[in-house]
Design an enzyme around this catalytic site. Structure first.
Site, PDB file in Angstrom:
ATOM      1  N   CYS A 190       4.321 -38.347   4.412  1.00 55.41           N
ATOM      2  CA  CYS A 190       3.431 -37.207   4.177  1.00 55.41           C
ATOM      3  C   CYS A 190       4.169 -35.886   4.340  1.00 55.41           C
ATOM      4  CB  CYS A 190       2.266 -37.274   5.152  1.00 55.41           C
ATOM      5  SG  CYS A 190       1.560 -38.908   5.238  1.00 55.41           S
ATOM      6  N   GLU A 191       5.147 -35.645   3.513  1.00 53.16           N
ATOM      7  CA  GLU A 191       5.887 -34.387   3.487  1.00 53.16           C
ATOM      8  C   GLU A 191       6.356 -34.200   2.055  1.00 53.16           C
ATOM      9  OE1 GLU A 191       7.722 -32.637   6.262  1.00 53.16           O
ATOM     10  OE2 GLU A 191       7.286 -34.004   7.916  1.00 53.16           O
TER      11      GLU A 191
END
Ligand SMILES: *Cc1c(COP(=O)(O)O)cnc(C)c1O
Length: 423
Positions: free
Chosen positions: A346-347
């Site tokens: 999640c980046e």
């Protein structure tokens, strides 16, 4: 040259098909070629063959014990930058007198560990460090061979995060201050001056910064000798770059680097020490991953793969390029199209490449990230609670897991819930 080639349409590591390793250990995984590691070490060793020398592998590039043992068996010394690396070198069978201790922030505990276990030399990086080392060595009743890492203030022309030889970097002592520092060390009874150390950065693709730095080292050698110091060993660091992109010009070869060493320093009667890391391990390793989903975005296609920035951080950290190839060789004439290859984390930074021309790939297909043998596995983490991925070593037609994937239980059991939170 490496030993990762297509045979019968399947990418192999030496004589082992990557599909076979994937079926056995699961993806993602790192795989290293013994023949490539050995060859790269020998190329450096031969480049300095006519000089008294020792090649000390900079093991921060890849410090798996099996890799260290393989290189140590070839005669490599080791350049270590922490107590943990020192213990790894020892565990791989490297004797203390072939281990060099580098690093800008060596602690008292690390000094004690290394002095008790035996060390070839300390490369000092600051004045407070030399006073502390003198104290620790005196307490233990030993004398330590030392060099000072000088900062020659040359521009290595590499990525800012891996350039170390400019005056604004945190490393070493400004070369202009070196004579005063050596005079100070000469007064410290537990330290024995033996030489000079310099390391100007990593992924250098040009020999001129080396020539420039080595000429400064030569001049300093003459000055220090005139001041009455013994300068018998020159540690020239590492940093020679590798071709991450096959389409680009190849960086200089170790043979040409050796020539620069000989031309600038060859007649000083010094033993030459070098500390290559990336060039030995980089192109000796691949990261193999598989496609989880092929996703069609708006005007953009994504391949979401099972490796992520926690497994290989170089693209996120240094904007690094890795060539990426399908494990199953595309048929001649297959059309390519641009895709973004991304991990599941999640980046937004978890993006290996954008708009890379790739042949069509589907869910479950395997791909290999080239040049991932250095600063790959060693920089990995368990971010997003993704267990560290396995490392595999190939030799000829054999392969072995040299670091297994931890189980989820092993990963969870490292955390402890304090008593006051327990049910
Ligand atoms: C990182 C480092 C090396 C190795 O650099 P490579 O670019 O991997 O060859 C050598 N010496 C020192 C002191 C280092 O910090």
């Amino acid at each position: 040259m490496d030993h990762f080639i297509y045979r019968n349409g399947v990418l192999h590591a030496e004589d082992v098909a990557l599909t076979e390793i994937a079926a056995s250990v699961g993806t993602p995984f790192y795989v290293y070629s013994s023949a490539t590691l050995t060859r790269h070490f020998r190329v450096f060793d031969e480049a300095l063959a006519d000089m008294d020398h020792l090649v000390c592998y900079a093991m921060k590039a890849n410090s798996n014990l099996a890799v260290l043992k393989l290189l140590a068996d070839q005669g490599a010394g080791m350049d270590v930058v922490s107590g943990g690396e020192y213990l790894r070198a020892k565990a791989a069978g490297v004797p203390g007198d072939k281990i060099v201790f580098s690093g800008v922030g060596k602690t008292r505990a690390e000094m004690e560990l290394v002095l008790k276990g035996g060390i070839r030399q300390f490369n000092l990086e600051s004045e407070p460090e030399m006073y502390l080392l003198n104290k620790v060595a005196s307490e233990l009743g030993v004398t330590v061979p030392v060099t000072v890492r000088v900062n020659p203030d040359v521009d290595a022309k590499t990525h800012a995060k891996i350039a170390t030889g400019k005056s604004e970097n945190k490393f070493g002592i400004p070369i202009a201050k070196a004579r005063a520092v050596y005079a100070e060390i000469a007064k410290l009874p537990a330290l024995e001056i033996i030489g000079i150390d310099v390391h100007i950065g990593s992924q250098l693709t040009d020999l001129e910064p080396y020539r420039h730095a080595f000429e400064k080292v030569r001049e300093l050698t003459e000055h220090l000798r005139a001041d009455g110091h013994t300068i018998k060993r020159l540690d020239l660091g590492g940093g020679l770059g590798i071709p991450y992109e096959r389409s680009n010009d190849a960086p200089p070869l170790p043979m040409d680097y050796g020539k620069v060493v000989r031309e600038t320093l060859g007649d000083l009667g010094c033993e030459i020490e070098i500390e290559p890391g990336r060039l030995i391990a980089g192109n000796a390793g691949l990261l193999v991953s598989s496609v989880i989903y092929r996703k069609q975005g708006e005007g953009r296609d994504f391949l979401i793969v099972d490796a992520a920035m926690n497994d290989l951080v170089r693209p996120a950290m240094y904007d690094a390029h890795h060539d990426i190839v399908p494990v199953l060789e595309p048929a001649a004439g297959t059309e390519t199209a641009p895709v973004d290859i991304v991990g599941p984390i999640c980046e937004s930074g978890d993006t290996f490449t954008k708009q890379r021309q790739m042949p069509p790939m589907q869910d479950g297909d395997l791909m290999a990230f080239r040049s991932a043998g250095a600063y790959g596995a060693v920089m990995s983490s368990e971010y997003n609670s993704r267990p560290l991925i396995p490392e595999v070593l190939v030799q000829g037609d054999q392969f072995a897991v040299i670091r297994p994937r931890p189980t989820f239980d092993e990963m969870l059991n490292r955390d402890k819930i304090p008593e006051w939170l327990a049910d």
